[in-house]
Motif scaffolding. Structure first.
Motif, PDB file in Angstrom:
ATOM      1  N   MET A  23       0.829  -1.202   0.000  1.00  0.00           N
ATOM      2  CA  MET A  23       0.000   0.000   0.000  1.00  0.00           C
ATOM      3  C   MET A  23       0.864   1.253   0.000  1.00  0.00           C
ATOM      4  SD  MET A  23      -1.632   0.450   3.797  1.00  0.00           S
ATOM      5  CE  MET A  23      -1.970  -1.277   4.030  1.00  0.00           C
ATOM      6  N   THR A  24       0.321   2.306  -0.541  1.00  0.00           N
ATOM      7  CA  THR A  24       1.053   3.568  -0.585  1.00  0.00           C
ATOM      8  C   THR A  24       1.108   4.177   0.809  1.00  0.00           C
ATOM      9  OG1 THR A  24      -0.909   4.913  -0.978  1.00  0.00           O
ATOM     10  CG2 THR A  24       0.210   4.003  -2.941  1.00  0.00           C
ATOM     11  N   ASN A  25       2.053   5.081   0.988  1.00  0.00           N
ATOM     12  CA  ASN A  25       2.152   5.785   2.262  1.00  0.00           C
ATOM     13  C   ASN A  25       0.882   6.594   2.531  1.00  0.00           C
ATOM     14  OD1 ASN A  25       3.701   6.684   4.630  1.00  0.00           O
ATOM     15  ND2 ASN A  25       3.545   8.672   3.625  1.00  0.00           N
ATOM     16  N   VAL A  26       0.289   7.144   1.482  1.00  0.00           N
ATOM     17  CA  VAL A  26      -0.945   7.923   1.648  1.00  0.00           C
ATOM     18  C   VAL A  26      -2.061   7.024   2.178  1.00  0.00           C
ATOM     19  CG1 VAL A  26      -2.731   9.222   0.407  1.00  0.00           C
ATOM     20  CG2 VAL A  26      -0.306   9.643  -0.077  1.00  0.00           C
ATOM     21  N   GLU A  27      -2.205   5.838   1.608  1.00  0.00           N
ATOM     22  CA  GLU A  27      -3.229   4.900   2.081  1.00  0.00           C
ATOM     23  C   GLU A  27      -2.931   4.445   3.504  1.00  0.00           C
ATOM     24  OE1 GLU A  27      -6.502   2.312   2.386  1.00  0.00           O
ATOM     25  OE2 GLU A  27      -6.116   4.077   1.141  1.00  0.00           O
ATOM     26  N   LEU A  28      -1.668   4.165   3.793  1.00  0.00           N
ATOM     27  CA  LEU A  28      -1.286   3.745   5.135  1.00  0.00           C
ATOM     28  C   LEU A  28      -1.595   4.845   6.145  1.00  0.00           C
ATOM     29  CD1 LEU A  28       0.085   1.732   7.058  1.00  0.00           C
ATOM     30  CD2 LEU A  28       2.287   2.752   6.398  1.00  0.00           C
ATOM     31  N   SER A  29      -1.235   6.060   5.824  1.00  0.00           N
ATOM     32  CA  SER A  29      -1.486   7.167   6.753  1.00  0.00           C
ATOM     33  C   SER A  29      -2.983   7.350   6.988  1.00  0.00           C
ATOM     34  CB  SER A  29      -0.846   8.467   6.242  1.00  0.00           C
ATOM     35  OG  SER A  29      -1.462   8.895   5.046  1.00  0.00           O
ATOM     36  N   ARG A  30      -3.800   7.168   5.951  1.00  0.00           N
ATOM     37  CA  ARG A  30      -5.254   7.249   6.103  1.00  0.00           C
ATOM     38  C   ARG A  30      -5.754   6.162   7.053  1.00  0.00           C
ATOM     39  NH1 ARG A  30      -9.559   4.859   4.876  1.00  0.00           N
ATOM     40  NH2 ARG A  30      -8.649   3.279   3.531  1.00  0.00           N
ATOM     41  N   ARG A  31      -5.232   4.938   6.882  1.00  0.00           N
ATOM     42  CA  ARG A  31      -5.696   3.815   7.705  1.00  0.00           C
ATOM     43  C   ARG A  31      -5.312   3.957   9.174  1.00  0.00           C
ATOM     44  NH1 ARG A  31      -5.004  -1.863   4.392  1.00  0.00           N
ATOM     45  NH2 ARG A  31      -6.014  -1.194   2.461  1.00  0.00           N
ATOM     46  N   VAL A  32      -4.149   4.559   9.436  1.00  0.00           N
ATOM     47  CA  VAL A  32      -3.707   4.668  10.831  1.00  0.00           C
ATOM     48  C   VAL A  32      -4.077   6.008  11.465  1.00  0.00           C
ATOM     49  CG1 VAL A  32      -1.855   2.991  10.491  1.00  0.00           C
ATOM     50  CG2 VAL A  32      -1.342   5.429  10.321  1.00  0.00           C
ATOM     51  N   GLY A  33      -4.599   6.942  10.654  1.00  0.00           N
ATOM     52  CA  GLY A  33      -5.130   8.185  11.207  1.00  0.00           C
ATOM     53  C   GLY A  33      -4.128   9.296  11.452  1.00  0.00           C
ATOM     54  N   ILE A  34      -3.048   9.321  10.674  1.00  0.00           N
ATOM     55  CA  ILE A  34      -2.097  10.434  10.760  1.00  0.00           C
ATOM     56  C   ILE A  34      -1.787  10.903   9.347  1.00  0.00           C
ATOM     57  CG2 ILE A  34      -1.086   9.693  12.957  1.00  0.00           C
ATOM     58  CD1 ILE A  34       1.323   8.588  11.398  1.00  0.00           C
ATOM     59  N   SER A  35      -1.165  12.076   9.226  1.00  0.00           N
ATOM     60  CA  SER A  35      -0.843  12.586   7.893  1.00  0.00           C
ATOM     61  C   SER A  35       0.349  11.821   7.306  1.00  0.00           C
ATOM     62  CB  SER A  35      -0.561  14.090   7.949  1.00  0.00           C
ATOM     63  OG  SER A  35       0.571  14.341   8.729  1.00  0.00           O
ATOM     64  N   ALA A  36       0.535  11.970   6.004  1.00  0.00           N
ATOM     65  CA  ALA A  36       1.534  11.180   5.288  1.00  0.00           C
ATOM     66  C   ALA A  36       2.980  11.421   5.729  1.00  0.00           C
ATOM     67  CB  ALA A  36       1.388  11.392   3.783  1.00  0.00           C
ATOM     68  N   PRO A  37       3.447  12.678   5.912  1.00  0.00           N
ATOM     69  CA  PRO A  37       4.872  12.857   6.279  1.00  0.00           C
ATOM     70  C   PRO A  37       5.265  12.175   7.595  1.00  0.00           C
ATOM     71  CG  PRO A  37       3.995  14.890   5.386  1.00  0.00           C
ATOM     72  CD  PRO A  37       2.817  13.971   5.581  1.00  0.00           C
ATOM     73  N   PRO A  38       4.505  12.347   8.703  1.00  0.00           N
ATOM     74  CA  PRO A  38       4.919  11.634   9.914  1.00  0.00           C
ATOM     75  C   PRO A  38       4.760  10.121   9.793  1.00  0.00           C
ATOM     76  CG  PRO A  38       2.926  12.900  10.345  1.00  0.00           C
ATOM     77  CD  PRO A  38       3.400  13.265   8.976  1.00  0.00           C
ATOM     78  N   CYS A  39       3.813   9.679   8.984  1.00  0.00           N
ATOM     79  CA  CYS A  39       3.644   8.243   8.764  1.00  0.00           C
ATOM     80  C   CYS A  39       4.897   7.683   8.090  1.00  0.00           C
ATOM     81  CB  CYS A  39       2.401   7.982   7.919  1.00  0.00           C
ATOM     82  SG  CYS A  39       2.040   6.227   7.687  1.00  0.00           S
ATOM     83  N   LEU A  40       5.388   8.359   7.069  1.00  0.00           N
ATOM     84  CA  LEU A  40       6.592   7.915   6.372  1.00  0.00           C
ATOM     85  C   LEU A  40       7.799   7.914   7.309  1.00  0.00           C
ATOM     86  CD1 LEU A  40       7.855   6.960   3.754  1.00  0.00           C
ATOM     87  CD2 LEU A  40       8.195   9.362   3.118  1.00  0.00           C
ATOM     88  N   ARG A  41       7.921   8.938   8.156  1.00  0.00           N
ATOM     89  CA  ARG A  41       9.024   8.974   9.128  1.00  0.00           C
ATOM     90  C   ARG A  41       8.952   7.774  10.066  1.00  0.00           C
ATOM     91  NH1 ARG A  41       8.090  14.530   8.943  1.00  0.00           N
ATOM     92  NH2 ARG A  41       6.762  14.497  10.797  1.00  0.00           N
ATOM     93  N   ARG A  42       7.751   7.454  10.522  1.00  0.00           N
ATOM     94  CA  ARG A  42       7.581   6.316  11.425  1.00  0.00           C
ATOM     95  C   ARG A  42       7.946   5.004  10.730  1.00  0.00           C
ATOM     96  NH1 ARG A  42       3.758   6.501  16.032  1.00  0.00           N
ATOM     97  NH2 ARG A  42       3.360   8.664  16.569  1.00  0.00           N
ATOM     98  N   VAL A  43       7.512   4.835   9.487  1.00  0.00           N
ATOM     99  CA  VAL A  43       7.844   3.615   8.736  1.00  0.00           C
ATOM    100  C   VAL A  43       9.354   3.497   8.586  1.00  0.00           C
ATOM    101  CG1 VAL A  43       7.681   2.464   6.483  1.00  0.00           C
ATOM    102  CG2 VAL A  43       5.631   3.445   7.529  1.00  0.00           C
TER     103      VAL A  43
END
Length: 167
Positions: A23-43
């Motif tokens: 899944m894309t980072n955008v989809e992942l961030s949507r599923r976990v409830g945070i915006s894309a940039p911090p989601c990518l940093r966490r990954v």
């Protein structure tokens, strides 16, 4: 326990990626409830710390011609660390061996093997596995069918444990 303290968002990220690593980072961030940039940093942090070891396709072994799956239970003559390590090195070099786990108890190792046919597995068994240095005995069990093949870890248990700790 991991050295990195995981919060609920990290656990959600891991659970989602374990289910679908493409899944894309955008989809992942949507599923976990945070915006894309911090989601990518966490990954990236989860990757750098080794909690995410890689991304793999779940291929259909039977459709690819690997009709035979076998579990081989291996007992060694010696359980000295040098001998255990030597066997692990051998197992890593055998293409038919897809998993190798050292066990406690009567059996030293269990190997999960995938083979295109019984003849190929039999050749491996007699020419490689039972002929290997330090192998005392090998018992095999042919897989008839697979009732469950769930990758990864059961995140619902981590969630229940984290909730209990918060109480």
């Amino acid at each position: 326990m991991p050295s990195l303290k995981l919060d609920p968002i990290d656990r959600k990220i891991l659970a989602e990626l374990q289910g679908d690593g493409r899944m894309t980072n955008v989809e992942l961030s949507r599923r976990v409830g945070i915006s894309a940039p911090p989601c990518l940093r966490r990954v990236r942090t989860l990757e750098e710390t080794g909690l995410i070891k890689g991304y793999h396709a779940d291929v259909n072994a039977r459709e690819l011609g690997f009709e035979v799956q076998v579990f081989a239970m291996v007992s060694l003559k010696s359980q000295a660390e040098v001998d255990l390590s030597a066997f692990e090195t051998l197992a890593r070099g055998w293409p038919l061996v897809r998993e190798c786990h050292m066990l406690n108890g009567e059996i030293d190792f269990i190997l999960k093997c995938a083979s295109p046919d019984l003849s190929t597995f039999q050749t491996f068994l007699t020419e490689d596995l039972t002929a290997a240095d330090n192998v005392a005995s090998v018992k095999t069990s042919l897989v008839i069918r697979n009732a469950k093949d769930e990758p990864g870890v059961p995140f619902e248990i981590l969630e229940a444990r984290a909730a209990a700790e918060e109480e």
